[in-house]
Design a protein around this motif. Structure first.
Motif, PDB file in Angstrom:
ATOM      1  N   THR A 136       0.869  -1.171   0.000  1.00  0.00           N
ATOM      2  CA  THR A 136       0.000   0.000   0.000  1.00  0.00           C
ATOM      3  C   THR A 136       0.907   1.223   0.000  1.00  0.00           C
ATOM      4  O   THR A 136       1.767   1.356   0.865  1.00  0.00           O
ATOM      5  CB  THR A 136      -0.896   0.028   1.253  1.00  0.00           C
ATOM      6  OG1 THR A 136      -1.689  -1.150   1.254  1.00  0.00           O
ATOM      7  CG2 THR A 136      -1.814   1.244   1.243  1.00  0.00           C
ATOM      8  N   LEU A 137       0.753   2.068  -1.005  1.00  0.00           N
ATOM      9  CA  LEU A 137       1.595   3.248  -1.085  1.00  0.00           C
ATOM     10  C   LEU A 137       0.830   4.456  -0.564  1.00  0.00           C
ATOM     11  O   LEU A 137      -0.335   4.652  -0.908  1.00  0.00           O
ATOM     12  CB  LEU A 137       2.019   3.517  -2.535  1.00  0.00           C
ATOM     13  CG  LEU A 137       2.567   2.344  -3.345  1.00  0.00           C
ATOM     14  CD1 LEU A 137       2.945   2.808  -4.748  1.00  0.00           C
ATOM     15  CD2 LEU A 137       3.781   1.729  -2.666  1.00  0.00           C
ATOM     16  N   ILE A 138       1.477   5.234   0.285  1.00  0.00           N
ATOM     17  CA  ILE A 138       0.909   6.525   0.684  1.00  0.00           C
ATOM     18  C   ILE A 138       1.627   7.552  -0.181  1.00  0.00           C
ATOM     19  O   ILE A 138       2.853   7.676  -0.122  1.00  0.00           O
ATOM     20  CB  ILE A 138       1.167   6.841   2.173  1.00  0.00           C
ATOM     21  CG1 ILE A 138       0.740   5.685   3.067  1.00  0.00           C
ATOM     22  CG2 ILE A 138       0.507   8.163   2.566  1.00  0.00           C
ATOM     23  CD1 ILE A 138      -0.696   5.629   3.430  1.00  0.00           C
ATOM     24  N   VAL A 139       0.856   8.218  -1.024  1.00  0.00           N
ATOM     25  CA  VAL A 139       1.478   9.111  -2.008  1.00  0.00           C
ATOM     26  C   VAL A 139       0.952  10.521  -1.864  1.00  0.00           C
ATOM     27  O   VAL A 139      -0.111  10.744  -1.292  1.00  0.00           O
ATOM     28  CB  VAL A 139       1.209   8.607  -3.445  1.00  0.00           C
ATOM     29  CG1 VAL A 139       1.870   7.266  -3.665  1.00  0.00           C
ATOM     30  CG2 VAL A 139      -0.294   8.522  -3.723  1.00  0.00           C
ATOM     31  N   ARG A 140       1.707  11.436  -2.419  1.00  0.00           N
ATOM     32  CA  ARG A 140       1.318  12.826  -2.325  1.00  0.00           C
ATOM     33  C   ARG A 140       1.492  13.506  -3.675  1.00  0.00           C
ATOM     34  O   ARG A 140       2.514  13.334  -4.330  1.00  0.00           O
ATOM     35  CB  ARG A 140       2.237  13.489  -1.301  1.00  0.00           C
ATOM     36  CG  ARG A 140       1.965  14.926  -1.133  1.00  0.00           C
ATOM     37  CD  ARG A 140       3.252  15.662  -0.940  1.00  0.00           C
ATOM     38  NE  ARG A 140       2.983  17.031  -1.226  1.00  0.00           N
ATOM     39  CZ  ARG A 140       2.861  17.965  -0.290  1.00  0.00           C
ATOM     40  NH1 ARG A 140       3.073  17.680   0.936  1.00  0.00           N
ATOM     41  NH2 ARG A 140       2.572  19.175  -0.640  1.00  0.00           N
ATOM     42  N   GLY A 165      -2.085  13.588 -11.259  1.00  0.00           N
ATOM     43  CA  GLY A 165      -0.928  12.713 -11.075  1.00  0.00           C
ATOM     44  C   GLY A 165      -1.341  11.399 -10.440  1.00  0.00           C
ATOM     45  O   GLY A 165      -0.851  10.332 -10.808  1.00  0.00           O
ATOM     46  N   TYR A 166      -2.295  11.487  -9.514  1.00  0.00           N
ATOM     47  CA  TYR A 166      -2.774  10.289  -8.822  1.00  0.00           C
ATOM     48  C   TYR A 166      -3.427   9.323  -9.803  1.00  0.00           C
ATOM     49  O   TYR A 166      -3.181   8.119  -9.770  1.00  0.00           O
ATOM     50  CB  TYR A 166      -3.762  10.682  -7.728  1.00  0.00           C
ATOM     51  CG  TYR A 166      -4.393   9.515  -7.017  1.00  0.00           C
ATOM     52  CD1 TYR A 166      -3.665   8.780  -6.086  1.00  0.00           C
ATOM     53  CD2 TYR A 166      -5.697   9.135  -7.297  1.00  0.00           C
ATOM     54  CE1 TYR A 166      -4.230   7.698  -5.442  1.00  0.00           C
ATOM     55  CE2 TYR A 166      -6.277   8.051  -6.655  1.00  0.00           C
ATOM     56  CZ  TYR A 166      -5.543   7.333  -5.724  1.00  0.00           C
ATOM     57  OH  TYR A 166      -6.102   6.266  -5.106  1.00  0.00           O
ATOM     58  N   GLU A 167      -4.248   9.863 -10.695  1.00  0.00           N
ATOM     59  CA  GLU A 167      -4.931   9.015 -11.677  1.00  0.00           C
ATOM     60  C   GLU A 167      -3.924   8.294 -12.574  1.00  0.00           C
ATOM     61  O   GLU A 167      -4.079   7.122 -12.885  1.00  0.00           O
ATOM     62  CB  GLU A 167      -5.896   9.849 -12.542  1.00  0.00           C
ATOM     63  CG  GLU A 167      -7.137  10.329 -11.795  1.00  0.00           C
ATOM     64  CD  GLU A 167      -7.882   9.189 -11.091  1.00  0.00           C
ATOM     65  OE1 GLU A 167      -7.946   8.080 -11.661  1.00  0.00           O
ATOM     66  OE2 GLU A 167      -8.379   9.418  -9.973  1.00  0.00           O
ATOM     67  N   VAL A 168      -2.890   9.022 -12.982  1.00  0.00           N
ATOM     68  CA  VAL A 168      -1.849   8.434 -13.829  1.00  0.00           C
ATOM     69  C   VAL A 168      -1.153   7.296 -13.088  1.00  0.00           C
ATOM     70  O   VAL A 168      -1.023   6.176 -13.594  1.00  0.00           O
ATOM     71  CB  VAL A 168      -0.807   9.512 -14.247  1.00  0.00           C
ATOM     72  CG1 VAL A 168       0.368   8.871 -14.978  1.00  0.00           C
ATOM     73  CG2 VAL A 168      -1.456  10.583 -15.119  1.00  0.00           C
ATOM     74  N   LEU A 169      -0.745   7.580 -11.846  1.00  0.00           N
ATOM     75  CA  LEU A 169      -0.014   6.577 -11.070  1.00  0.00           C
ATOM     76  C   LEU A 169      -0.892   5.362 -10.748  1.00  0.00           C
ATOM     77  O   LEU A 169      -0.432   4.225 -10.778  1.00  0.00           O
ATOM     78  CB  LEU A 169       0.519   7.203  -9.767  1.00  0.00           C
ATOM     79  CG  LEU A 169       1.383   6.300  -8.892  1.00  0.00           C
ATOM     80  CD1 LEU A 169       2.605   5.783  -9.657  1.00  0.00           C
ATOM     81  CD2 LEU A 169       1.841   7.017  -7.627  1.00  0.00           C
ATOM     82  N   ARG A 170      -2.174   5.629 -10.476  1.00  0.00           N
ATOM     83  CA  ARG A 170      -3.066   4.532 -10.135  1.00  0.00           C
ATOM     84  C   ARG A 170      -3.218   3.544 -11.301  1.00  0.00           C
ATOM     85  O   ARG A 170      -3.249   2.335 -11.114  1.00  0.00           O
ATOM     86  CB  ARG A 170      -4.441   5.070  -9.734  1.00  0.00           C
ATOM     87  CG  ARG A 170      -5.208   4.097  -8.865  1.00  0.00           C
ATOM     88  CD  ARG A 170      -6.580   4.591  -8.600  1.00  0.00           C
ATOM     89  NE  ARG A 170      -7.225   4.966  -9.852  1.00  0.00           N
ATOM     90  CZ  ARG A 170      -8.536   5.049 -10.009  1.00  0.00           C
ATOM     91  NH1 ARG A 170      -9.328   4.815  -9.005  1.00  0.00           N
ATOM     92  NH2 ARG A 170      -9.040   5.399 -11.162  1.00  0.00           N
ATOM     93  N   ALA A 171      -3.274   4.093 -12.515  1.00  0.00           N
ATOM     94  CA  ALA A 171      -3.397   3.234 -13.699  1.00  0.00           C
ATOM     95  C   ALA A 171      -2.163   2.325 -13.843  1.00  0.00           C
ATOM     96  O   ALA A 171      -2.277   1.171 -14.228  1.00  0.00           O
ATOM     97  CB  ALA A 171      -3.586   4.083 -14.949  1.00  0.00           C
TER      98      ALA A 171
END
Lengths: 192, 207
Positions: free
Chosen positions: B173-177, B182-188
């Protein structure tokens, strides 16, 4: 979100941007960025005062002293962070050439933050950020836009840049030049 | 967080460490409030102690290395930056203390933090993601997506401020900021919908 919540959010976002800008003013020995931190500090102080005053007024009205307590504590902590950012920026302003070790210590970061003014003839004027796909085209993410005296944090896809905006963005060091040239109108945007 | 042998660390290493710790502490402090996590709050307190140690050692080292007035002048600026980093870390410590306030008085903070420009979020790394088994530094997570990984939860263990060398594992589980986009890109990438982009020069390097 009510007024007070919005103000707290602005306080938090401003303080974080201040830290980023303060460290990068040292990295580039850039007094202009440091001066920006000083301006933000003045703005933030006023904002923190307003927040604390409003929180107290609320206690008188709603008798919710728990929330007021938390708000005042948080505002004080954030003010402390912004004072620290200011302390860093003052080193840049005061020193002709900061200690070389300072620069080396900060350089390790894998992204940098940069300021650029949108000038006449720039492709970025008048089109929404989403349409231009600016982030994927240039590699730089816009963190905030300074328009006149106001800062717009985290502009979304529909935000449109105007002539004279100062764009604060973050990205890999090798994307910086292209982005700055785009803002200055010296480089064209590739049409998707 | 890398631990240095403080007796042998250079001023540069200590200052880099102080800057990194101060930034990560602010992120973790807000994360502890958002996820109502005493574990994260505890880590912030530990980092505050590390910071105190570093702060003392960097002063000693700087004093010992000053030979001339000019040296001392430049080093005093350096110490000022170090002092500012420590100040940030103390402020983060103060934020964490808000978690001890009565819980029912606090949820509005979580609410506000959800609206912040750069948000702190969680995401899960699934088996099918090609991020699995690769190092954070090799992927260049931050420069590719604008998202910074501030902590990883692996089983019961937490890794705070992971190093460039840290390898990602399925189930992390990554806690990201970062921003929503950017979140949508990383989640994909993290759930295997998209493959991590490979650039020609990197392929050449790997050969």
């Amino acid at each position: 979100m009510d007024d007070l919540d919005e103000m707290l959010l602005e306080l938090k976002d401003t303080s974080e941007l201040m830290i980023d800008l303060a460290y990068s003013s040292l990295l580039y020995n850039n007094k202009e960025i440091a001066e920006e931190v000083v301006l933000m500090e003045e703005m933030l102080d006023e904002l923190a005062n307003d927040i604390q005053r409003q929180a107290i007024e609320r206690v008188v009205q709603d008798r919710d002293e728990g929330k007021a307590f938390t708000v005042i504590k948080l505002a004080a902590a954030v003010e402390e962070i912004s004072d620290a950012a200011m302390q860093i920026a003052m080193v840049t302003i005061r020193d002709d050439e900061p200690h070389p070790v300072i620069r080396l210590s900060i350089k390790d970061a894998d992204t940098i933050i940069t300021l650029a003014e949108v000038k006449q003839g720039s492709d970025l004027i008048g089109r929404s950020l989403g349409k231009m796909r600016l982030a994927s085209q240039s590699g730089m993410w816009i963190v905030a836009v300074k328009r006149g005296r106001k800062y717009l944090y985290g502009p979304d896809k529909n935000a449109v840049l105007e002539l004279g905006d100062v764009v604060i963005s973050r990205g890999p060091p090798d994307a910086e030049k292209y982005f700055q040239d785009l803002c200055a109108g010296e480089e064209r945007l590739e049409e998707p | 967080m890398e631990k240095y042998d403080l007796a042998h660390a250079t001023v540069r290493e200590m200052l880099t460490e102080m800057k990194d710790i101060s930034e990560i502490m602010v992120d973790l402090a807000y994360a502890s409030i958002m996820f109502d996590s005493e574990e994260i709050a505890e880590e912030v307190k530990n980092l505050e102690e590390d910071m105190e140690e570093l702060s003392k050692n960097i002063r000693i080292k700087a004093m010992l290395s000053a030979r001339t007035h000019k040296d001392a002048n430049k080093l005093s600026s350096l110490l000022e930056v170090a002092a500012a980093s420590r100040r940030i870390s103390n402020a983060a410590g103060d934020i964490v203390k808000l978690i001890e306030c009565e819980v029912d008085k606090r949820p509005f903070l979580t609410f506000i933090l959800r609206e912040a420009e750069e948000k702190i979020k969680r995401l899960n790394l699934t088996e099918g993601s090609d991020m699995v088994g690769r190092r954070i530094g090799d992927l260049g997570v931050e420069s590719e997506t604008g998202m910074r990984i501030i902590a990883i939860k692996r089983g019961k263990r937490w890794i705070y401020d992971p190093e460039e060398e840290t390898k990602l594992k399925a189930g992390d589980t990554l806690i990201v900021r970062g921003t929503d986009d950017g979140y949508e890109v990383l989640r994909a990438y993290a759930n295997g919908e998209e493959t991590w982009p490979v650039y020609p020069e990197e392929e050449a390097e790997e050969d």
